[in-house]
Motif scaffolding. Sequence first.
Motif, PDB file in Angstrom:
ATOM      1  N   GLY A  19       0.784  -1.221   0.000  1.00 52.29           N
ATOM      2  CA  GLY A  19       0.000   0.000   0.000  1.00 52.29           C
ATOM      3  C   GLY A  19       0.818   1.274   0.000  1.00 52.29           C
ATOM      4  N   ILE A  20       2.130   1.165   0.105  1.00 45.28           N
ATOM      5  CA  ILE A  20       3.011   2.339   0.091  1.00 45.28           C
ATOM      6  C   ILE A  20       3.496   2.518  -1.336  1.00 45.28           C
ATOM      7  CG2 ILE A  20       5.116   3.333   1.012  1.00 45.28           C
ATOM      8  CD1 ILE A  20       4.651   1.633   3.510  1.00 45.28           C
ATOM      9  N   VAL A  21       3.371   3.747  -1.859  1.00 47.30           N
ATOM     10  CA  VAL A  21       3.598   3.998  -3.277  1.00 47.30           C
ATOM     11  C   VAL A  21       4.820   4.891  -3.484  1.00 47.30           C
ATOM     12  CG1 VAL A  21       2.547   4.924  -5.370  1.00 47.30           C
ATOM     13  CG2 VAL A  21       1.121   3.893  -3.648  1.00 47.30           C
ATOM     14  N   GLY A  22       5.602   4.585  -4.500  1.00 50.19           N
ATOM     15  CA  GLY A  22       6.638   5.469  -5.016  1.00 50.19           C
ATOM     16  C   GLY A  22       7.769   5.773  -4.052  1.00 50.19           C
ATOM     17  N   ILE A  23       8.037   7.066  -3.878  1.00 48.74           N
ATOM     18  CA  ILE A  23       9.182   7.549  -3.122  1.00 48.74           C
ATOM     19  C   ILE A  23       9.066   7.224  -1.641  1.00 48.74           C
ATOM     20  CG2 ILE A  23       8.264   9.846  -2.694  1.00 48.74           C
ATOM     21  CD1 ILE A  23      11.873   9.110  -3.634  1.00 48.74           C
ATOM     22  N   TYR A  24       7.859   6.949  -1.179  1.00 53.31           N
ATOM     23  CA  TYR A  24       7.663   6.648   0.244  1.00 53.31           C
ATOM     24  C   TYR A  24       8.316   5.326   0.622  1.00 53.31           C
ATOM     25  CZ  TYR A  24       4.315  10.310  -0.553  1.00 53.31           C
ATOM     26  OH  TYR A  24       3.736  11.486  -0.919  1.00 53.31           O
ATOM     27  N   ILE A  25       8.526   4.439  -0.331  1.00 54.33           N
ATOM     28  CA  ILE A  25       9.257   3.202  -0.064  1.00 54.33           C
ATOM     29  C   ILE A  25      10.700   3.537   0.294  1.00 54.33           C
ATOM     30  CG2 ILE A  25      10.061   1.031  -1.079  1.00 54.33           C
ATOM     31  CD1 ILE A  25       7.513   1.050  -2.769  1.00 54.33           C
ATOM     32  N   ALA A  26      11.280   4.498  -0.391  1.00 53.12           N
ATOM     33  CA  ALA A  26      12.649   4.928  -0.077  1.00 53.12           C
ATOM     34  C   ALA A  26      12.695   5.587   1.298  1.00 53.12           C
ATOM     35  CB  ALA A  26      13.160   5.886  -1.144  1.00 53.12           C
ATOM     36  N   TYR A  27      11.688   6.407   1.617  1.00 50.70           N
ATOM     37  CA  TYR A  27      11.643   7.026   2.945  1.00 50.70           C
ATOM     38  C   TYR A  27      11.571   5.960   4.034  1.00 50.70           C
ATOM     39  CZ  TYR A  27      10.571  11.426   0.551  1.00 50.70           C
ATOM     40  OH  TYR A  27      10.608  12.536  -0.252  1.00 50.70           O
ATOM     41  N   LEU A  28      10.773   4.935   3.801  1.00 45.61           N
ATOM     42  CA  LEU A  28      10.648   3.854   4.770  1.00 45.61           C
ATOM     43  C   LEU A  28      11.970   3.098   4.908  1.00 45.61           C
ATOM     44  CD1 LEU A  28       8.686   2.332   6.627  1.00 45.61           C
ATOM     45  CD2 LEU A  28       8.176   0.848   4.701  1.00 45.61           C
ATOM     46  N   GLY A  29      12.643   2.848   3.811  1.00 48.48           N
ATOM     47  CA  GLY A  29      13.932   2.158   3.866  1.00 48.48           C
ATOM     48  C   GLY A  29      14.992   2.957   4.593  1.00 48.48           C
ATOM     49  N   ILE A  30      15.054   4.253   4.324  1.00 57.76           N
ATOM     50  CA  ILE A  30      16.021   5.115   5.002  1.00 57.76           C
ATOM     51  C   ILE A  30      15.720   5.172   6.495  1.00 57.76           C
ATOM     52  CG2 ILE A  30      16.811   7.504   5.217  1.00 57.76           C
ATOM     53  CD1 ILE A  30      16.407   7.696   2.149  1.00 57.76           C
ATOM     54  N   GLY A  31      14.445   5.245   6.837  1.00 55.25           N
ATOM     55  CA  GLY A  31      14.061   5.257   8.249  1.00 55.25           C
ATOM     56  C   GLY A  31      14.427   3.966   8.956  1.00 55.25           C
ATOM     57  N   MET A  32      14.245   2.835   8.296  1.00 60.47           N
ATOM     58  CA  MET A  32      14.597   1.549   8.908  1.00 60.47           C
ATOM     59  C   MET A  32      16.106   1.417   9.095  1.00 60.47           C
ATOM     60  SD  MET A  32      12.056  -0.154   9.784  1.00 60.47           S
ATOM     61  CE  MET A  32      10.310  -0.194   9.576  1.00 60.47           C
ATOM     62  N   VAL A  33      16.890   1.916   8.148  1.00 55.59           N
ATOM     63  CA  VAL A  33      18.348   1.901   8.311  1.00 55.59           C
ATOM     64  C   VAL A  33      18.749   2.792   9.485  1.00 55.59           C
ATOM     65  CG1 VAL A  33      20.522   2.585   7.224  1.00 55.59           C
ATOM     66  CG2 VAL A  33      18.849   1.288   5.930  1.00 55.59           C
ATOM     67  N   ALA A  34      18.110   3.935   9.630  1.00 56.73           N
ATOM     68  CA  ALA A  34      18.397   4.821  10.760  1.00 56.73           C
ATOM     69  C   ALA A  34      18.031   4.148  12.084  1.00 56.73           C
ATOM     70  CB  ALA A  34      17.629   6.133  10.599  1.00 56.73           C
ATOM     71  N   LEU A  35      16.929   3.405  12.106  1.00 52.72           N
ATOM     72  CA  LEU A  35      16.555   2.683  13.324  1.00 52.72           C
ATOM     73  C   LEU A  35      17.540   1.549  13.637  1.00 52.72           C
ATOM     74  CD1 LEU A  35      12.679   2.497  13.036  1.00 52.72           C
ATOM     75  CD2 LEU A  35      14.032   3.838  14.629  1.00 52.72           C
ATOM     76  N   LEU A  36      18.062   0.908  12.614  1.00 48.66           N
ATOM     77  CA  LEU A  36      19.075  -0.124  12.827  1.00 48.66           C
ATOM     78  C   LEU A  36      20.337   0.478  13.439  1.00 48.66           C
ATOM     79  CD1 LEU A  36      19.974  -3.094  12.372  1.00 48.66           C
ATOM     80  CD2 LEU A  36      20.851  -2.333  10.166  1.00 48.66           C
ATOM     81  N   LEU A  37      20.733   1.640  12.933  1.00 51.77           N
ATOM     82  CA  LEU A  37      21.903   2.316  13.494  1.00 51.77           C
ATOM     83  C   LEU A  37      21.649   2.775  14.924  1.00 51.77           C
ATOM     84  CD1 LEU A  37      23.097   4.399  10.411  1.00 51.77           C
ATOM     85  CD2 LEU A  37      24.128   2.339  11.369  1.00 51.77           C
ATOM     86  N   LEU A  38      20.445   3.256  15.204  1.00 51.81           N
ATOM     87  CA  LEU A  38      20.090   3.638  16.565  1.00 51.81           C
ATOM     88  C   LEU A  38      20.151   2.438  17.504  1.00 51.81           C
ATOM     89  CD1 LEU A  38      18.938   5.798  18.538  1.00 51.81           C
ATOM     90  CD2 LEU A  38      16.679   4.915  17.911  1.00 51.81           C
TER      91      LEU A  38
END
Length: 119
Positions: A19-38
Amino acid sequence: MASLYHINKGVGRPITFKGIVGIYIAYLGIGMVALLLLFAVLYLLRVNVYVVLGIVALLAALLLYGVSYLSRRFGQYGMLKFFARGKVPGSIRFRSRRLFTGLKYAGSKQAVSERRPVW
């Protein structure tokens, strides 16, 4: 002998994931990488593992909810249009009519030397 070519039916469609479209998939991926680093930083600081998991899980849920909300609200290109609309000026000021008086010569077939400069 005839060759079989398989046509990809989804060529013009946007990328969609749960249900997530377009550029928001990249935002979600970047956020998950940031959470992994946290998670890694908090783990190396010897914070209790259950506290770290609770913080990261809460932030991951908020990230997923926020990204899916933006995807539903704006769609594939809507957020780009939303921010672009804010950059459009309300009015244009000009101090000289020279630019506009020179436009009538732009489409005519006069010699280049007879035309006045547009600026």
